[in-house]
Design an enzyme around this catalytic site. Structure first.
Site, PDB file in Angstrom:
ATOM      1  N   CYS A 115       0.856  -1.196   0.000  1.00 46.16           N
ATOM      2  CA  CYS A 115       0.000   0.000   0.000  1.00 46.16           C
ATOM      3  C   CYS A 115       0.890   1.245   0.000  1.00 46.16           C
ATOM      4  O   CYS A 115       1.890   1.316   0.705  1.00 46.16           O
ATOM      5  CB  CYS A 115      -0.890  -0.006   1.238  1.00 46.16           C
ATOM      6  SG  CYS A 115      -1.742   1.569   1.503  1.00 46.16           S
TER       7      CYS A 115
ATOM      8  N   CYS B 179      -9.946   3.749 -12.341  1.00 44.93           N
ATOM      9  CA  CYS B 179      -8.650   3.604 -12.999  1.00 44.93           C
ATOM     10  C   CYS B 179      -8.148   2.168 -13.017  1.00 44.93           C
ATOM     11  O   CYS B 179      -7.289   1.830 -13.823  1.00 44.93           O
ATOM     12  CB  CYS B 179      -7.601   4.452 -12.274  1.00 44.93           C
ATOM     13  SG  CYS B 179      -7.618   6.176 -12.769  1.00 44.93           S
TER      14      CYS B 179
ATOM     15  N   CYS C 118      -1.104   6.982  -6.437  1.00 46.14           N
ATOM     16  CA  CYS C 118      -2.071   7.754  -7.213  1.00 46.14           C
ATOM     17  C   CYS C 118      -1.827   9.224  -6.921  1.00 46.14           C
ATOM     18  O   CYS C 118      -1.702   9.627  -5.768  1.00 46.14           O
ATOM     19  CB  CYS C 118      -3.485   7.357  -6.783  1.00 46.14           C
ATOM     20  SG  CYS C 118      -4.752   8.490  -7.389  1.00 46.14           S
TER      21      CYS C 118
ATOM     22  N   CYS D  45      -5.060  12.611 -10.245  1.00 48.94           N
ATOM     23  CA  CYS D  45      -5.063  13.514 -11.408  1.00 48.94           C
ATOM     24  C   CYS D  45      -6.449  13.762 -11.979  1.00 48.94           C
ATOM     25  O   CYS D  45      -6.611  14.643 -12.818  1.00 48.94           O
ATOM     26  CB  CYS D  45      -4.108  12.996 -12.487  1.00 48.94           C
ATOM     27  SG  CYS D  45      -4.708  11.552 -13.372  1.00 48.94           S
TER      28      CYS D  45
END
Lengths: 486, 324
Positions: free
Chosen positions: B261, B276, B304, B307
């Site tokens: 993670c 995504c 991530c 965006c």
């Protein structure tokens, strides 16, 4: 004879916003370009946007300078950050980092070169597909017989898939393209597995076949049918390369594409001295106080309108001399290309370079350490300065960084398009593209496709660098719209 | 739809045998217009303060699903009439502008905008084109095109929310399309926008379907659903295969740890709504050994960056734990 002016705005099939104006006159019975002005019409101010941020963010933000060469900006910024953070050593992590960066950067090169020839350039020679946006187009002439034209069209369709596959290949380690998040200061996020390596190899071998059996022969075919372009569009003939693709983990690694420059009056490549690079802004919309500065101390203070300025691009010069960069510069500096400097030489060198790189990628893939972390822990120092040099598909790219109090104090980006599409410099010398347009015959002033062919041969990317070029007062034949405040 | 394809295939035949049929480029252009299917909507794609990345992303489109365009060629040949796209269009200069003005005059087109709109310097930070010697700013063009569009789609975070050009000191006073025009806009955010999401919107518009939007004008179906259309947790972290709470995955303390993670390394997944997961550079949802298996940032141990969000990129470091 009257002097005619043609303005191409927008220049299409490039990245970003470019306007090119040419003055056309009949000289010795040939209607030809006698003067040219290239105008970049976009300013985003990335250097300003980066100030006071965590320096490590530069990779993520500068990738977004360009959707066609995002990994080149990512590469320049991780190189500058590695340096400023003192990342070094000959370790398995460094090897994994170097090779993964090379492979994903390489994937983007193949993507860009294929995109450039088929999507951006080929419609200058033959109509691509019989639907909008590939129709209508400017008349490209009927030199290709219908069977050949139809074969090129089929190859265009194949190229749609191949270009896409090159990005899919890069995304195996990059996670996503364009705008991969995998390039980080200190290394690369991915840890390669055998399965990923084999999948990458599958894509790569298919691309090698395509480049060797389709792309290169297509370029040769177009070059042979339009062979006058082996003599047209030379420009200054000064070539410059920063070099790219590190081959070892040392502080001054060997490079697949070596660094150097070649002057038009010499056959020998000479070394580069970065202190000789300055950016001139007399004809650019930046404060005159910032004229002729080395990028290490460069400033970006926009000023529009400003006197005779006509461009958002600065004009980088080496010892005050304009240089062209790109695949032809790299291949000639490297001793890999024996031809001249022209529209078709640029296409040929680009295609041959794609093959050279793809074959090197095959080696890198076989050397890639599997299941090995590619990260060397690093921290940003309180202060420091560094330069990160690499090559984007369209030429030399440099990032200059100064860190103060662990924040970005100054970030300057000098892009290949700044070199090649630059406006006139403070001495009034034309930029390389402007110079390359001089003497180009123009058959139909309403559709100067010959001008477009020269422009496309240098693969402009105005997203990276936008300049606007405006004629000197009194020499203007074409009146632009009034500038605010004028 | 079949008549569209038939007509276009007929045109392609004419194009390929143009010499035998005695057709030149101009003749073919007229033929194309005569054959244009009224059902194929006109699409105008403008680029402003952008990096062209969303267009490049569109070229990465691939699909094996029935009824969907399989590639960008199919989008152009069979789904829409893409009359203006600066990166792709064959023609240039005033001829290119003429295509745009013709569409504008007719009205009723789908306007796609890529890139933010800079307002500084009287809009002159971005010139869209020249017409009859006058430089026209991107700001003017977006406003004029938006006024006569049937639908407006902002592709990418710059067009949707301002994005990177609007970050920090916002040196060009960049804004998104909705802010500029005040009109209803469908935002397909992402840096870049995912090509499947863009084409999904186009297909919905073709089918005349109403698209449900979230509070940031993004299609709920794209940012909070699974690929089969059923609902899914909106927050990326809540569906992440690396979620420590759900899957017992260890938390990475530094980069280079595979499969962990990434929350401590700056991952914005807990604050990001998107689908995504395995949706990039391949066939969305396909996993190895399926052909064109898709990818995503987290799959290569990259945090991530959020965006797709209005807050992207924001002033905070991407390398510190993110708290919104």
């Amino acid at each position: 004879m009257p002097v005619l002016t043609a303005a191409i705005d927008p220049v299409t099939r490039i990245e970003g916003h470019l306007k090119v104006e040419v003055k056309v006159e009949t000289v010795r019975g040939v209607q030809q370009v006698v003067d040219a002005f290239a105008t970049g019409t976009l300013f985003r101010g990335f250097e300003k946007i980066l100030e006071q941020r965590d320096p490590r963010d530069a990779t993520i933000l500068t990738s977004r300078i360009c959707g066609v060469c995002p990994t080149s900006h990512a590469m320049a910024s991780v190189l500058v950050l590695d340096q400023v953070c003192g990342v070094g050593g000959d370790t398995p992590a460094r090897t994994a980092s170097r090779l993964l960066r090379n492979l994903v950067h390489g994937a983007c090169y193949l993507e860009s070169h294929i995109l450039h020839f088929y999507f951006l350039s080929l419609p200058d020679y033959v109509s691509a597909l019989p639907v909008a946006p590939w129709l209508p187009g400017w008349r490209a002439g009927n030199r290709l017989d219908s069977a050949t034209a139809s074969r090129l069209r089929d190859h265009f369709r194949t190229a749609i898939a191949m270009r896409r596959n090159a990005h899919e290949m890069g995304a195996i380690f990059g996670g996503r393209l364009p705008h991969t998040p995998a390039f980080i200061p200190g290394g690369f996020t991915a840890v390669a597995s055998a399965e990923q390596r084999d999948l990458f190899s599958k894509y790569l071998e298919e691309l090698i076949q395509f480049i060797g059996n389709v792309y290169i022969p297509d370029v040769e075919l177009v070059a042979s049918v339009f062979d006058e372009y082996l003599l047209l569009g030379r420009g200054y003939g000064n070539l410059l390369a920063f070099g790219a693709f590190e081959l070892d983990n040392s502080e001054s690694p060997a490079l697949l594409f070596r660094q150097g420059r070649r002057r038009n009056d010499s056959d020998e490549a000479e070394p580069l001295d970065l202190s000789q690079i300055t950016e001139q802004v007399r004809y650019s919309w930046y404060a005159d106080a910032d004229d002729d500065l080395n990028p290490a101390v460069g400033e970006t203070r926009p000023e529009n309108p400003k006197g005779k300025a006509y461009s958002w691009l600065k004009a980088p010069r080496y010892s005050g001399v304009p240089y062209e960069c790109g695949p032809l510069a790299r291949m000639i500096v490297n001793g890999d290309y024996r031809g001249g400097v022209s529209v078709m030489d640029r296409h040929r060198a680009r295609a041959q370079e794609a093959l050279k790189l793809a074959l090197a990628m095959r080696d890198w893939l076989s050397e890639l350490p599997l299941n090995t972390g590619a990260y060397t822990p690093c921290t940003v120092p309180v202060q420091g300065t560094a330069v990160g040099l690499t090559e984007a598909p369209r030429g030399a790219l440099g990032h200059w960084l100064a860190v103060q109090e662990r924040k970005i104090a100054r970030y300057q980006v000098v892009t290949p398009t700044c070199w090649t599409i630059s406006p006139r410099d403070s001495q009034g010398q034309r930029g390389p593209l402007e110079e390359a347009l001089i003497g180009i015959p123009v058959d139909n002033i309403d559709q100067p496709i010959e001008v477009l062919r020269v422009i496309h041969s240098v693969d402009p990317c105005l997203d990276c660098a936008t300049h606007v070029i405006r004629a000197e007062a009194g020499r203007k034949v074409f009146t632009l719209g009034p500038m605010p405040g004028k | 739809m079949s008549s569209v394809i038939t007509r276009r295939r007929f045109f392609r035949y004419c194009q390929l045998t143009a010499a035998a049929l005695g057709l030149d480029a101009a003749g073919l252009g007229l033929l194309r217009k005569a054959l244009a299917n009224p059902n194929a909507p006109t699409v105008v794609w403008l680029q402003g303060s952008s990096c062209t990345g969303c267009s490049i992303s569109l070229l990465n489109l691939i699909s094996d699903r029935i009824g969907e365009p399989a590639s960008v060629e199919a989008v152009a040949a069979e789904a829409v009439n893409l009359v203006f796209h600066p990166t792709l269009m064959a023609t240039a200069g005033e001829d290119a502008v003429a295509s745009l003005l013709e569409a504008q005059k007719a009205g009723g087109y789908v306007l796609v905008v890529e890139g933010a709109v800079p307002l500084a310097f009287g809009g002159r930070a971005c010139i869209a084109y020249s017409w009859r010697g006058r430089e026209v700013t991107f700001q003017e063009v977006v406003q004029e095109c938006a006024a006569r569009a049937a639908k407006i789609v902002s592709v990418g975070t710059c067009a949707a929310f301002g994005g990177i050009p609007a970050a920090g000191a916002n040196p060009t006073q960049a804004v998104g399309v909705q802010t500029l025009t005040g009109r209803p806009v469908i935002n397909v955010s992402g840096c870049p926008a995912n090509p499947d999401w863009v084409v999904w919107v186009i297909v919905q518009l073709l089918l005349g379907k109403t698209i449900q939007l979230d509070e940031n004008s993004r299609p709920i179906a794209l940012y909070a659903a699974k690929f089969d259309g059923s609902s899914a947790p909106a927050i990326l972290h809540d569906k992440c295969p690396r979620n420590p709470g759900l899957h017992g995955v260890p938390i990475a303390r530094q980069f280079g740890e595979d499969g962990h993670c990434l929350e401590q390394l700056g991952c914005r997944g807990p604050f990001t709504r998107a689908r995504c997961e395995a949706a990039w550079n391949g066939i969305a949802g396909a996993v190895p050994p399926q052909p064109h298996a898709a990818h995503w940032c987290i799959g290569v141990n990259a945090p991530c960056h959020g965006c797709v969000e209005k807050e992207f990129p924001g002033p905070k470091s991407f390398y510190e734990p993110y708290s919104g």
